[in-house]
Scaffold this active site. Structure first.
Site, PDB file in Angstrom:
ATOM      1  N   SER A  78       0.446  -1.159   0.112  1.00 24.81           N
ATOM      2  CA  SER A  78      -0.164   0.097  -0.240  1.00 24.81           C
ATOM      3  C   SER A  78       0.331   1.461  -0.400  1.00 24.81           C
ATOM      4  CB  SER A  78      -0.971  -0.032   1.351  1.00 24.81           C
ATOM      5  OG  SER A  78      -1.743  -1.215   1.155  1.00 24.81           O
TER       6      SER A  78
HETATM    7  N1  SAH Z   1       0.202  -5.651   3.771  1.00 24.99           N
HETATM    8  C1  SAH Z   1       0.988  -6.065   3.237  1.00 24.99           C
HETATM    9  C2  SAH Z   1      -0.240  -4.927   1.741  1.00 24.99           C
HETATM   10  C3  SAH Z   1      -1.106  -6.323   1.090  1.00 24.99           C
HETATM   11  S1  SAH Z   1      -1.671  -6.808  -0.373  1.00 24.99           S
HETATM   12  C4  SAH Z   1       2.334  -4.944   2.732  1.00 24.99           C
HETATM   13  O1  SAH Z   1       2.554  -4.131   3.912  1.00 24.99           O
HETATM   14  O2  SAH Z   1       3.527  -4.990   1.499  1.00 24.99           O
HETATM   15  C5  SAH Z   1      -2.297  -7.758   0.132  1.00 24.99           C
HETATM   16  C6  SAH Z   1      -2.214  -8.563   0.772  1.00 24.99           C
HETATM   17  O3  SAH Z   1      -3.637 -10.034   1.343  1.00 24.99           O
HETATM   18  C7  SAH Z   1      -1.301 -10.256  -0.987  1.00 24.99           C
HETATM   19  O4  SAH Z   1      -0.744 -10.286  -0.517  1.00 24.99           O
HETATM   20  C8  SAH Z   1      -2.557 -11.152  -1.150  1.00 24.99           C
HETATM   21  O5  SAH Z   1      -1.724 -12.339  -2.148  1.00 24.99           O
HETATM   22  C9  SAH Z   1      -3.143 -11.102   0.470  1.00 24.99           C
HETATM   23  N2  SAH Z   1      -4.746 -11.834   0.665  1.00 24.99           N
HETATM   24  C10 SAH Z   1      -5.350 -12.282  -0.615  1.00 24.99           C
HETATM   25  N3  SAH Z   1      -5.887 -12.873  -0.053  1.00 24.99           N
HETATM   26  C11 SAH Z   1      -6.181 -13.252   1.034  1.00 24.99           C
HETATM   27  C12 SAH Z   1      -6.826 -14.326   2.368  1.00 24.99           C
HETATM   28  N4  SAH Z   1      -7.630 -15.095   2.195  1.00 24.99           N
HETATM   29  N5  SAH Z   1      -5.664 -14.740   3.420  1.00 24.99           N
HETATM   30  C13 SAH Z   1      -4.324 -13.748   3.836  1.00 24.99           C
HETATM   31  N6  SAH Z   1      -4.217 -12.646   2.310  1.00 24.99           N
HETATM   32  C14 SAH Z   1      -4.305 -13.210   1.443  1.00 24.99           C
END
Ligand code: SAH
Length: 224
Positions: A78
């Site tokens: 983000s």
């Molecule tokens: N917080 C992160 C950004 C997250 S992007 C940072 O600081 O970089 C969103 C993430 O959620 C992605 O890596 C994706 O693979 C994950 N994601 C999507 N669906 C999910 C689920 N059901 N459980 C866990 N992670 C999930």
């Protein structure tokens, strides 16, 4: 001998690693302070956590642009403002138990850990989970517990949590996560499909107070 000394000097100067601290301080002044990030502890942490250590090598010089960056096929780190906003809304106190859903790069987890929280973070994609754990260990955040799994189920073993921070967008708030919130605890989550609202939920006993604070755009939270 002289050539040898020169080589040693060159190697220790680390010519491949530009110092990005000035860019990080500028980012805080330019993109966070004027936009309502005023919690001094959050600002301090945003000035100190090396975001460049959590983005792919080819994007290091973009680490402090105020936008999200791709870190995988279905994942983005983000924008700094959104990380700071969610962190400020979470009101982290030292020792708080925090669950993050969507580890991605590990950057948000590092920010939460820097505020003194005990952090568990769940990621669906095993490759991302492994890379994030390595980046967290390399930056001094090896205490963060990385879990590969489905965030819709949360991680009841270490709950209840004072804070649950969701960084992928579910179409609606997952019930299992509400149950894992401690009394008085806060959940911060982007909720929705095409239109997402950043939502803050506070648990008071059996009641959950809910308010929305902004329009946001996160990658969807996937079903395994
Ligand atoms: N917080 C992160 C950004 C997250 S992007 C940072 O600081 O970089 C969103 C993430 O959620 C992605 O890596 C994706 O693979 C994950 N994601 C999507 N669906 C999910 C689920 N059901 N459980 C866990 N992670 C999930």
């Amino acid at each position: 001998m002289l050539v040898f000394l020169l080589l040693v000097l060159l190697a220790s100067a680390g010519p491949m690693a530009p110092n990005l601290e000035p860019a990080r301080l500028r980012m805080v002044e330019r993109d966070l302070e004027p936009r309502g990030i005023e919690d001094t502890r959050v600002l301090e942490v945003m000035r100190s956590v090396p975001r460049e250590a959590f983005v792919p090598a080819a994007l290091r010089l973009d680490a402090y642009a105020d936008r999200s960056l791709p870190i995988g096929p279905q994942a983005t780190i983000s924008a700094p403002y959104i990380v700071a906003l969610m962190t400020q809304l979470a009101q982290v106190q030292p020792g708080d138990r925090v669950l993050e859903v969507g580890t991605g790069s590990g950057y948000q987890a590092a920010v939460l850990h820097s505020l003194g929280a005990r952090v568990w973070t769940i990621e669906l994609d095993p490759v991302l989970a492994e890379d994030a754990a390595a980046a967290l260990a390399a930056t001094g955040h090896g205490e963060v517990v990385s879990i590969t799994g489905d965030g819709y189920a949360g991680h009841p073993d270490a709950g209840p949590y004072d804070i649950i921070l969701v960084t992928a967008a579910p179409p609606e708030i997952p019930k299992a996560l509400l149950r894992q919130l401690a009394d008085g605890g806060r959940m911060i989550a982007p909720v929705g499909t095409t239109e997402q609202r950043l939502t803050v939920i506070r648990r008071r006993g059996d009641r959950y107070e809910q308010r929305t604070v902004a329009s946001v755009r996160f990658v969807p939270m996937r079903r395994p």
